[in-house]
Scaffold this motif. Structure first.
Motif, PDB file in Angstrom:
ATOM      1  N   LEU A 168    -116.246  43.023  29.070  1.00 65.35           N
ATOM      2  CA  LEU A 168    -115.926  42.589  30.424  1.00 65.35           C
ATOM      3  C   LEU A 168    -116.073  41.078  30.419  1.00 65.35           C
ATOM      4  CD1 LEU A 168    -115.232  43.720  33.244  1.00 65.35           C
ATOM      5  CD2 LEU A 168    -117.671  43.731  33.725  1.00 65.35           C
ATOM      6  N   ASP A 169    -114.958  40.388  30.609  1.00 67.73           N
ATOM      7  CA  ASP A 169    -114.953  38.918  30.536  1.00 67.73           C
ATOM      8  C   ASP A 169    -115.516  38.416  29.211  1.00 67.73           C
ATOM      9  OD1 ASP A 169    -113.917  38.892  33.163  1.00 67.73           O
ATOM     10  OD2 ASP A 169    -115.941  38.886  34.013  1.00 67.73           O
ATOM     11  N   GLY A 170    -115.204  39.103  28.128  1.00 68.52           N
ATOM     12  CA  GLY A 170    -115.622  38.693  26.800  1.00 68.52           C
ATOM     13  C   GLY A 170    -117.053  39.063  26.428  1.00 68.52           C
ATOM     14  N   ILE A 171    -117.752  39.772  27.313  1.00 68.34           N
ATOM     15  CA  ILE A 171    -119.145  40.177  27.079  1.00 68.34           C
ATOM     16  C   ILE A 171    -119.198  41.699  26.993  1.00 68.34           C
ATOM     17  CG2 ILE A 171    -121.498  40.109  28.004  1.00 68.34           C
ATOM     18  CD1 ILE A 171    -120.609  37.575  29.570  1.00 68.34           C
ATOM     19  N   ALA A 172    -120.034  42.220  26.117  1.00 66.91           N
ATOM     20  CA  ALA A 172    -120.155  43.675  25.961  1.00 66.91           C
ATOM     21  C   ALA A 172    -120.413  44.334  27.312  1.00 66.91           C
ATOM     22  CB  ALA A 172    -121.288  43.998  24.997  1.00 66.91           C
ATOM     23  N   LEU A 173    -119.639  45.382  27.606  1.00 68.06           N
ATOM     24  CA  LEU A 173    -119.772  46.121  28.865  1.00 68.06           C
ATOM     25  C   LEU A 173    -121.090  46.886  28.871  1.00 68.06           C
ATOM     26  CD1 LEU A 173    -118.502  47.186  31.533  1.00 68.06           C
ATOM     27  CD2 LEU A 173    -117.556  49.050  30.156  1.00 68.06           C
ATOM     28  N   ASP A 174    -121.867  46.741  29.943  1.00 71.50           N
ATOM     29  CA  ASP A 174    -123.136  47.458  30.043  1.00 71.50           C
ATOM     30  C   ASP A 174    -122.901  48.953  30.217  1.00 71.50           C
ATOM     31  OD1 ASP A 174    -126.194  46.635  30.483  1.00 71.50           O
ATOM     32  OD2 ASP A 174    -125.751  48.430  31.670  1.00 71.50           O
ATOM     33  N   TRP A 175    -123.838  49.739  29.747  1.00 67.36           N
ATOM     34  CA  TRP A 175    -123.800  51.203  29.833  1.00 67.36           C
ATOM     35  C   TRP A 175    -123.856  51.693  31.274  1.00 67.36           C
ATOM     36  CZ3 TRP A 175    -122.497  55.212  27.034  1.00 67.36           C
ATOM     37  CH2 TRP A 175    -123.038  56.461  27.283  1.00 67.36           C
ATOM     38  N   CYS A 176    -124.409  50.872  32.178  1.00 69.52           N
ATOM     39  CA  CYS A 176    -124.579  51.275  33.580  1.00 69.52           C
ATOM     40  C   CYS A 176    -123.620  50.526  34.500  1.00 69.52           C
ATOM     41  CB  CYS A 176    -126.015  51.036  34.036  1.00 69.52           C
ATOM     42  SG  CYS A 176    -127.207  52.035  33.104  1.00 69.52           S
ATOM     43  N   GLN A 177    -123.177  51.231  35.522  1.00 67.43           N
ATOM     44  CA  GLN A 177    -122.267  50.653  36.503  1.00 67.43           C
ATOM     45  C   GLN A 177    -123.006  49.621  37.374  1.00 67.43           C
ATOM     46  OE1 GLN A 177    -120.703  53.638  39.154  1.00 67.43           O
ATOM     47  NE2 GLN A 177    -118.660  52.768  39.049  1.00 67.43           N
ATOM     48  N   VAL A 190    -128.055  46.616  22.538  1.00 70.73           N
ATOM     49  CA  VAL A 190    -127.096  45.560  22.197  1.00 70.73           C
ATOM     50  C   VAL A 190    -127.698  44.187  22.476  1.00 70.73           C
ATOM     51  CG1 VAL A 190    -124.838  44.601  22.783  1.00 70.73           C
ATOM     52  CG2 VAL A 190    -125.119  47.064  22.548  1.00 70.73           C
ATOM     53  N   GLY A 191    -128.431  44.072  23.567  1.00 70.66           N
ATOM     54  CA  GLY A 191    -129.163  42.842  23.833  1.00 70.66           C
ATOM     55  C   GLY A 191    -128.549  41.913  24.854  1.00 70.66           C
ATOM     56  N   TYR A 192    -127.236  41.886  25.016  1.00 73.76           N
ATOM     57  CA  TYR A 192    -126.607  41.008  26.003  1.00 73.76           C
ATOM     58  C   TYR A 192    -125.351  41.716  26.496  1.00 73.76           C
ATOM     59  CZ  TYR A 192    -124.999  36.681  28.228  1.00 73.76           C
ATOM     60  OH  TYR A 192    -124.609  35.736  29.137  1.00 73.76           O
ATOM     61  N   THR A 193    -125.381  42.165  27.744  1.00 73.97           N
ATOM     62  CA  THR A 193    -124.261  42.928  28.293  1.00 73.97           C
ATOM     63  C   THR A 193    -123.942  42.453  29.705  1.00 73.97           C
ATOM     64  OG1 THR A 193    -125.707  44.632  29.197  1.00 73.97           O
ATOM     65  CG2 THR A 193    -124.873  45.001  26.956  1.00 73.97           C
ATOM     66  N   LYS A 194    -122.770  42.854  30.176  1.00 71.95           N
ATOM     67  CA  LYS A 194    -122.359  42.530  31.539  1.00 71.95           C
ATOM     68  C   LYS A 194    -122.066  43.820  32.290  1.00 71.95           C
ATOM     69  CE  LYS A 194    -119.461  39.449  34.221  1.00 71.95           C
ATOM     70  NZ  LYS A 194    -118.516  38.325  34.154  1.00 71.95           N
ATOM     71  N   LEU A 195    -122.690  43.966  33.438  1.00 71.13           N
ATOM     72  CA  LEU A 195    -122.454  45.130  34.288  1.00 71.13           C
ATOM     73  C   LEU A 195    -121.156  44.932  35.071  1.00 71.13           C
ATOM     74  CD1 LEU A 195    -125.709  44.827  33.968  1.00 71.13           C
ATOM     75  CD2 LEU A 195    -125.713  46.551  35.763  1.00 71.13           C
ATOM     76  N   LEU A 196    -120.593  46.003  35.558  1.00 70.01           N
ATOM     77  CA  LEU A 196    -119.365  45.927  36.347  1.00 70.01           C
ATOM     78  C   LEU A 196    -119.570  45.169  37.663  1.00 70.01           C
ATOM     79  CD1 LEU A 196    -118.219  49.492  35.459  1.00 70.01           C
ATOM     80  CD2 LEU A 196    -116.882  47.435  35.015  1.00 70.01           C
ATOM     81  N   THR A 197    -120.814  45.029  38.087  1.00 71.49           N
ATOM     82  CA  THR A 197    -121.135  44.248  39.294  1.00 71.49           C
ATOM     83  C   THR A 197    -121.090  42.750  39.011  1.00 71.49           C
ATOM     84  OG1 THR A 197    -123.482  44.299  38.764  1.00 71.49           O
ATOM     85  CG2 THR A 197    -122.637  46.052  40.202  1.00 71.49           C
ATOM     86  N   GLY A 198    -121.013  42.375  37.719  1.00 75.83           N
ATOM     87  CA  GLY A 198    -121.024  40.976  37.330  1.00 75.83           C
ATOM     88  C   GLY A 198    -122.382  40.508  36.848  1.00 75.83           C
TER      89      GLY A 198
END
Length: 109
Positions: free
Chosen positions: A40-49, A81-89
């Motif tokens: 998401l925006d070049g960052i690994a998508l987080d497992w949680c919404q 993973v250590g660094y992720t981005k949630l769908l909320t931003g």
């Protein structure tokens, strides 16, 4: 000789008509795509919404919707993973942050 030719023609023609028609494959009803290590925006998508909520399928479903598909049909967790981005931003920046190894999306056509 003429009679044998006519009989041979009748038997060969009859067998051509006796064969069942070739099956026609129906067009596919679904389009599937697998996103490996979805971002998401070049960052690994987080497992949680949302933060620690609606994890797994709900997050995968929303990701697929954002990609133009109807829903997800499969996914696998990438642990720590250590660094992720949630769908909320929001950003998750800790050793405990999980992502997806892949998400399989599907859409009906």
């Amino acid at each position: 000789m003429k009679k044998l030719f006519v009989l041979g023609f009748l038997f060969s023609s009859a067998s051509a008509f006796a064969r069942p028609p070739e099956p026609i494959d129906p067009p596919p009803r679904f389009i599937k795509k697998t996103f490996v290590n979805p971002k998401l925006d070049g960052i690994a998508l987080d497992w949680c919404q949302q933060w620690a909520a609606n994890c797994g399928k709900p997050a995968a479903d929303e990701f697929c919707t954002l990609q133009g598909y109807d829903s997800s049909y499969s996914s696998a967790m990438a642990v720590d993973v250590g660094y992720t981005k949630l769908l909320t931003g929001e950003i998750c920046n800790g050793a405990f942050c999980d992502s997806f190894e892949f998400i399989g999306c599907v859409a009906e056509i």
